[in-house]
Design an enzyme around this catalytic site. Structure first.
Site, PDB file in Angstrom:
ATOM      1  N   HIS A 127     -24.696  -3.607 -83.226  1.00  0.00           N
ATOM      2  CA  HIS A 127     -25.459  -4.046 -84.399  1.00  0.00           C
ATOM      3  C   HIS A 127     -26.325  -2.860 -84.837  1.00  0.00           C
ATOM      4  CE1 HIS A 127     -28.719  -6.288 -86.461  1.00  0.00           C
ATOM      5  NE2 HIS A 127     -27.877  -7.298 -86.553  1.00  0.00           N
ATOM      6  N   ASP A 204     -28.446  -5.150 -75.191  1.00  0.00           N
ATOM      7  CA  ASP A 204     -28.847  -5.919 -76.366  1.00  0.00           C
ATOM      8  C   ASP A 204     -28.360  -7.350 -76.125  1.00  0.00           C
ATOM      9  OD1 ASP A 204     -28.857  -7.295 -78.748  1.00  0.00           O
ATOM     10  OD2 ASP A 204     -28.075  -5.641 -79.958  1.00  0.00           O
ATOM     11  N   GLN A 207     -27.347 -11.865 -78.805  1.00  0.00           N
ATOM     12  CA  GLN A 207     -26.364 -12.953 -78.946  1.00  0.00           C
ATOM     13  C   GLN A 207     -26.092 -13.677 -77.635  1.00  0.00           C
ATOM     14  OE1 GLN A 207     -25.352 -14.186 -81.672  1.00  0.00           O
ATOM     15  NE2 GLN A 207     -26.038 -12.590 -83.068  1.00  0.00           N
ATOM     16  N   LYS A 230     -33.018 -16.735 -82.217  1.00  0.00           N
ATOM     17  CA  LYS A 230     -31.580 -17.030 -82.056  1.00  0.00           C
ATOM     18  C   LYS A 230     -31.342 -18.000 -80.909  1.00  0.00           C
ATOM     19  CE  LYS A 230     -30.136 -12.426 -83.608  1.00  0.00           C
ATOM     20  NZ  LYS A 230     -29.519 -12.618 -84.917  1.00  0.00           N
ATOM     21  N   CYS A 367     -24.358  -6.409 -90.267  1.00  0.00           N
ATOM     22  CA  CYS A 367     -25.067  -5.270 -89.654  1.00  0.00           C
ATOM     23  C   CYS A 367     -24.164  -4.511 -88.691  1.00  0.00           C
ATOM     24  CB  CYS A 367     -26.352  -5.718 -88.958  1.00  0.00           C
ATOM     25  SG  CYS A 367     -27.586  -6.331 -90.086  1.00  0.00           S
TER      26      CYS A 367
HETATM   27  C1  LIG Z   1     -26.133  -8.164 -81.427  1.00  0.00           C
HETATM   28  C2  LIG Z   1     -27.422  -8.156 -82.192  1.00  0.00           C
HETATM   29  N1  LIG Z   1     -28.356  -7.248 -81.908  1.00  0.00           N
HETATM   30  C3  LIG Z   1     -29.536  -7.202 -82.540  1.00  0.00           C
HETATM   31  C4  LIG Z   1     -29.837  -8.106 -83.533  1.00  0.00           C
HETATM   32  C5  LIG Z   1     -31.159  -8.015 -84.200  1.00  0.00           C
HETATM   33  O1  LIG Z   1     -31.943  -9.133 -83.933  1.00  0.00           O
HETATM   34  P1  LIG Z   1     -33.333  -9.326 -84.662  1.00  0.00           P
HETATM   35  O2  LIG Z   1     -33.059  -9.197 -86.138  1.00  0.00           O
HETATM   36  O3  LIG Z   1     -33.757 -10.698 -84.272  1.00  0.00           O
HETATM   37  O4  LIG Z   1     -34.252  -8.276 -84.163  1.00  0.00           O
HETATM   38  C6  LIG Z   1     -28.896  -9.064 -83.894  1.00  0.00           C
HETATM   39  C7  LIG Z   1     -29.150 -10.000 -84.990  1.00  0.00           C
HETATM   40  O5  LIG Z   1     -28.270 -10.540 -85.603  1.00  0.00           O
HETATM   41  C8  LIG Z   1     -27.663  -9.099 -83.188  1.00  0.00           C
HETATM   42  O6  LIG Z   1     -26.731 -10.012 -83.481  1.00  0.00           O
END
Ligand SMILES: Cc1ncc(COP(=O)(O)O)c(C=O)c1O
Length: 409
Positions: A127, A204, A207, A230, A367
């Site tokens: 992402h 990360d 998800q 999430k 993203c």
């Molecule tokens: C795999 C992954 N990493 C990072 C993020 C970023 O999360 P946040 O916008 O809550 O910081 C997301 C959000 O969709 C994501 O799906």
């Protein structure tokens, strides 16, 4: 531990007030939980209770409300530590979410320890939150980025690790579950591989945190970041896990109140972690809300949640493949989301079409712009599921998409 078949999913669905509404005159089908999940009444009640009974600023107060707020805030930290099986509550830093957690590591550990010529290893499925901060850090330090390739089936090219994970690699950062493909990465193996060359690992878990059991000690990661919104929690709150030894060696990021031991006009000394990394008044209410979300999820059980969501995703995968001109992306062994493309419709157009029938999908690059470019796609559509979704909703989605195939043709 209860299995998916022992849970009364229908009763659980009733805990989510937002799901019981019509959109454009049709019952809402919310298939966008990977972007942000909905919130159960227990979380909404915890927020309301806090503001109605316990709110004051934390840590500094010597009065009852401040003590209560502090206790509730720190109790939420303890819940996060237990949820991740961290060795100590001091390894949990509250953040705004995954993005802020990753930026914190880049701006503290990264700025202190990376030098010109060092390598940051990522994967091609990251992402933007786990890519852009490292690009910015590379620019600042002279470090270079490398990427573990993603195969056409949406899994990582594990065979490439040997040649990529050289001694120049100082950090290996990767997602646990891909937000666009649903791939579940072998995180413990990746952490072990990082350790074998002396690199620090960052997971990360945006998800995965609300969907699968996570044990940071068993996984062997050095850092892990996730977002509360999430996983049934409020927006604006998340946490970063960092191994104590690393947190101790890192400088603070933001300066201000709360994070200091002593201040003179000339300089300051700082608290130990996590205080060192939580400058200013923290997001007290939402941390408490996140604690309530953890209680709620734990009450169901992450094993059961994963099983439920993976079954929905497998069912959706099967049904989507029956549609002419629709192609599903990602591996067949997947987490609770399905990315797909409809030949005849741009992902944005299909999302707008679906919305007219009360179906909330996501369409676009998610993203993941470089990954979309690699797959030569303008974007994809994504249906992402959580434990409040049902197979009947997937049947309804398929009906809507069947009509869409005809409409766009
Ligand atoms: C795999 C992954 N990493 C990072 C993020 C970023 O999360 P946040 O916008 O809550 O910081 C997301 C959000 O969709 C994501 O799906």
């Amino acid at each position: 531990m209860q299995s998916s078949t022992e849970v009364n999913w229908q009763a659980i669905r009733e805990d989510f007030p937002i799901l019981h509404q019509q959109v454009h005159g049709k019952p809402l089908i919310y298939f966008d939980s990977a972007a942000s999940s909905q919130k159960p009444r227990a979380v909404l009640d915890a927020l309301r209770h806090y503001y109605e009974h316990d709110h004051a600023n934390v840590h500094r107060g010597l009065h009852v409300l401040s003590t209560r707020a502090t206790e509730a805030y720190e109790a939420a930290r303890a819940k996060v530590a237990k949820y991740l099986n961290a060795a100590s509550v001091d390894e949990i830093i509250f953040t705004r979410g995954t993005t802020e957690g990753i930026n914190l590591v880049a701006n503290t550990w990264g700025v202190r320890f990376l030098r010109e010529g060092d390598v940051i290893l990522l994967t091609e499925m990251e992402h933007h939150s786990n890519l852009v901060p490292w690009q910015m850090l590379a620019e600042r330090t002279g470090a270079r980025l490398r990427f573990v390739p993603v195969r056409t089936d949406g899994t990582l090219e594990m065979g490439a690790l040997d040649s990529l994970l050289t001694s120049e690699v100082k950090l290996f950062a990767f997602t646990h579950i891909s937000n666009s493909l649903g791939t579940i990465n072998p995180v413990a193996d990746l952490c072990r591989a990082a350790r074998s060359v002396g690199a620090v690992s960052l997971v990360d878990a945006a998800q995965s945190a609300g969907h699968v059991p996570i044990d940071v000690q068993e996984m062997g990661c050095d850092f892990l970041a996730f977002s509360g919104h999430k996983m049934c929690g409020p927006t604006g709150i998340g946490a970063l896990y960092g191994r104590a030894e690393l947190l101790d060696a890192m400088p603070p990021w933001h300066g201000g109140g709360e994070m200091i031991l002593s201040v003179t006009y000339e300089g300051s000394t700082f608290k130990k972690a996590p205080g060192k990394f939580e400058a200013g008044t923290p997001n007290i209410a939402d941390a408490i809300g996140l604690g309530a979300a953890i209680d709620y999820i734990e009450n169901i059980g992450r094993e059961a949640i994963f099983q439920h969501d993976a079954e929905l995703a497998a069912y959706a995968h099967r049904r989507l493949e029956e549609l002419p001109g629709v192609r599903v992306l990602g591996p067949s062994e997947r987490a609770g989301l399905v990315g797909f493309v409809m030949e005849a419709a741009h992902p944005h157009d299909l999302t707008t079409y679906a919305d007219q029938y009360g179906l909330a999908l996501r369409g676009g690059h998610h993203c993941n712009q470089p990954l979309m470019r690699k797959f030569r796609l303008p974007g994809t559509n994504r249906a992402s599921f959580y434990f409040y979704n049902t197979a009947a909703e997937i049947d309804r989605m398929i009906e809507i998409l069947e009509n869409a195939v005809r409409f766009f043709a």
